[in-house]
Design a protein around this motif. Structure first.
Motif, short mmCIF file in Angstrom:
data_model
loop_
_atom_site.label_atom_id
_atom_site.label_comp_id
_atom_site.label_asym_id
_atom_site.label_seq_id
_atom_site.Cartn_x
_atom_site.Cartn_y
_atom_site.Cartn_z
N ALA A 80 -25.44 74.17 -6.13
CA ALA A 80 -25.76 73.96 -7.54
C ALA A 80 -25.76 75.29 -8.29
N CYS A 81 -25.51 75.22 -9.58
CA CYS A 81 -25.71 76.37 -10.46
C CYS A 81 -27.16 76.36 -10.94
N VAL A 82 -27.73 77.53 -11.06
CA VAL A 82 -29.11 77.67 -11.50
C VAL A 82 -29.28 77.04 -12.89
N ASP A 83 -30.45 76.52 -13.15
CA ASP A 83 -30.78 75.96 -14.46
C ASP A 83 -30.42 76.96 -15.57
N GLY A 84 -29.61 76.53 -16.53
CA GLY A 84 -29.17 77.40 -17.62
C GLY A 84 -27.87 78.13 -17.33
N GLU A 85 -27.34 78.00 -16.13
CA GLU A 85 -26.09 78.66 -15.76
C GLU A 85 -24.93 77.68 -15.94
N TRP A 86 -24.09 77.94 -16.94
CA TRP A 86 -23.02 77.00 -17.29
C TRP A 86 -21.66 77.41 -16.75
N MET A 123 -17.33 77.12 -12.55
CA MET A 123 -16.08 77.22 -11.79
C MET A 123 -16.24 77.98 -10.46
N PRO A 124 -16.94 79.12 -10.43
CA PRO A 124 -17.10 79.81 -9.13
C PRO A 124 -17.77 78.92 -8.08
N ALA A 125 -18.78 78.17 -8.49
CA ALA A 125 -19.46 77.28 -7.55
C ALA A 125 -18.53 76.15 -7.13
N ARG A 126 -17.71 75.67 -8.06
CA ARG A 126 -16.77 74.59 -7.71
C ARG A 126 -15.77 75.07 -6.66
N GLY A 180 -23.16 70.65 -9.70
CA GLY A 180 -22.59 71.10 -10.96
C GLY A 180 -23.35 72.22 -11.63
N ALA A 181 -23.05 72.41 -12.94
CA ALA A 181 -23.63 73.51 -13.71
C ALA A 181 -25.04 73.16 -14.19
N SER A 182 -25.85 74.19 -14.38
CA SER A 182 -27.18 74.08 -15.00
C SER A 182 -27.99 72.91 -14.45
N VAL A 183 -28.42 73.04 -13.21
CA VAL A 183 -29.20 71.98 -12.58
C VAL A 183 -30.69 72.31 -12.70
N PRO A 184 -31.46 71.48 -13.42
CA PRO A 184 -32.91 71.75 -13.52
C PRO A 184 -33.57 71.70 -12.15
N GLY A 185 -34.57 72.57 -11.97
CA GLY A 185 -35.21 72.69 -10.68
C GLY A 185 -35.78 71.38 -10.14
N ARG A 186 -36.40 70.60 -11.00
CA ARG A 186 -37.04 69.37 -10.50
C ARG A 186 -36.00 68.40 -9.97
N HIS A 187 -34.82 68.36 -10.57
CA HIS A 187 -33.78 67.47 -10.08
C HIS A 187 -33.19 67.98 -8.77
N LEU A 188 -33.09 69.30 -8.67
CA LEU A 188 -32.60 69.89 -7.42
C LEU A 188 -33.53 69.53 -6.26
N ILE A 189 -34.82 69.69 -6.47
CA ILE A 189 -35.78 69.43 -5.39
C ILE A 189 -35.80 67.94 -5.04
N THR A 190 -35.71 67.09 -6.04
CA THR A 190 -35.63 65.65 -5.75
C THR A 190 -34.44 65.34 -4.86
N HIS A 191 -33.31 65.97 -5.16
CA HIS A 191 -32.10 65.75 -4.35
C HIS A 191 -32.32 66.23 -2.91
N LEU A 192 -32.99 67.35 -2.75
CA LEU A 192 -33.25 67.85 -1.39
C LEU A 192 -34.08 66.86 -0.60
N HIS A 193 -35.10 66.32 -1.22
CA HIS A 193 -35.96 65.36 -0.53
C HIS A 193 -35.18 64.08 -0.18
N GLN A 194 -34.22 63.72 -1.01
CA GLN A 194 -33.46 62.49 -0.78
C GLN A 194 -32.38 62.65 0.29
N ALA A 205 -28.93 73.49 4.07
CA ALA A 205 -29.04 74.69 3.25
C ALA A 205 -28.83 74.34 1.79
N VAL A 206 -29.30 75.25 0.94
CA VAL A 206 -29.01 75.18 -0.50
C VAL A 206 -28.23 76.43 -0.87
N ALA A 207 -27.14 76.26 -1.57
CA ALA A 207 -26.38 77.38 -2.12
C ALA A 207 -26.56 77.38 -3.63
N LEU A 208 -27.09 78.49 -4.16
CA LEU A 208 -27.35 78.60 -5.59
C LEU A 208 -26.43 79.64 -6.21
#
Length: 341
Positions: free
Chosen positions: A96-102, A105-108, A125-139, A144-147
């Motif tokens: 994921a791209c850090v929240d606010g990072e638009w 393409m490099p991450a893609r 994708g781009a600009s992933v809010p932290g709470r949504h990222l963590i929810t995805h991890l739990h699911q 690993a997480v690549a940021l």
């Protein structure tokens, strides 16, 4: 087999002309000739994207042309993926791209490199809010997480996300120019590892993962910040007023601004906003270089657009004079002004 400069020049011409069909056809030709997908992604598409950024910085390309070229490369990258098969899965990664990072393409591109190496990749994708990222991890329970963080102003949010990932028990590898030279800022934020390129990330995850040594959490201030806690908070909360006051005083401090048209005035507001944002990030992380590097880079970009160093120096001074009670911020502004021509 590699991608030579004649091919990269041809590809640059295609993206410059927004010729999506031509770019896809060229990628297909390279695949048929046996050029490895990794070389198409890194050397052709990645190398061209770097060149596109340079052309924008030199004021040879507009923002619109840059975006159009990136859109073509996204389609070309999808074509590479469609022509390739992946190995047996090594494991699962959330990218994921850090929240606010638009700048996604490099991450893609990294996502495709990881898939080619056999990883199952959840690309958020781009600009992933932290709470949504963590929810995805739990699911999903990834290995690993690549940021991705290309702009240092996103480092405070990256810190929050890295801390949350660690609390969830998932190791983090960070990447992107925003992580600083040698990944120094990423280490300050508590990332388990850092990679300077997509290929480095693949190699690290393949040969040395999970990390043998997990470092402790980075030391933080009473506000949860790494560096100048109180000063950082003041800058963030006072950002609108700092910018408004600077603009009110601009024509007195820099008479040439009397002749600015609406577009120039709007650009000046944006530039002063960037000054405040990078200064805040430098204070947060406690790294002068974040701010100085931005000012030196901005000086070059403005020069290519006919803006003299005196204009940038004036902007710095207008912020400086509002922060006299904040010694760390003033020291960073002084150090940056010394670097201007």
């Amino acid at each position: 087999m590699t991608v030579d400069f004649l091919v990269t020049d041809r590809y640059l011409g295609l993206v410059a002309d927004s010729d999506e069909a031509g770019a896809i056809e060229l990628v297909g030709e390279l695949h048929d000739r046996g050029v490895p997908a990794e070389r198409i992604i890194v050397d052709l598409i990645g190398g061209t994207q770097l060149r596109v950024g340079e052309l924008w910085a030199a004021n040879e390309w507009s923002v619109a042309r840059e975006h159009a070229a990136t859109a073509v490369s996204e389609r070309a990258l999808a074509t590479v993926a469609a022509h390739t098969t992946t190995r047996e899965p090594r494991g699962r990664i959330t990218l994921a791209c850090v929240d606010g990072e638009w700048h996604g393409m490099p991450a893609r591109m990294l996502a495709e490199l990881l898939r080619l190496d056999g990883w199952r990749v959840d690309f958020l994708g781009a600009s992933v809010p932290g709470r949504h990222l963590i929810t995805h991890l739990h699911q999903t329970g990834p290995d690993a997480v690549a940021l991705s963080c290309t702009i240092p102003t996103r480092l405070p949010r990256a810190h929050a996300e890295i801390t949350a990932c660690r609390a969830a028990g998932v190791p983090v590898i960070a990447g992107g120019r925003g992580c600083g030279p040698g990944g120094r800022y990423a280490a300050r934020l508590g990332a388990h590892a850092w990679a300077g390129s997509g290929e480095e990330a693949v190699a690290r995850l393949t040969t040395d993962w999970p990390p043998r040594t997990v470092t402790g959490f980075p030391a933080v201030g009473t506000d949860g910040h790494l560096g100048g806690d109180e000063e950082y908070t003041h800058l963030v909360r006072g950002r609108p007023e700092l910018i408004a006051t600077a603009m009110e005083r601009l024509t007195t401090a820099y008479p040439a601004a009397h002749e600015y048209d609406a577009a120039q005035t709007e650009s000046t507001v944006e530039d002063i906003g960037h000054i405040v944002d990078f200064l805040a990030a430098a204070l947060y992380v406690g790294e002068q270089e974040i701010f100085t590097d931005f000012i030196v880079w901005t000086s070059g970009v403005l020069a290519s657009r006919g803006v003299p160093p005196a204009a940038l120096r004036t902007g710095l001074r207008l912020i400086h004079d509002q922060l006299t009670d904040f010694p760390a911020a003033v020291a960073m502004l002084d150090a940056a002004m010394v670097r201007l021509p």
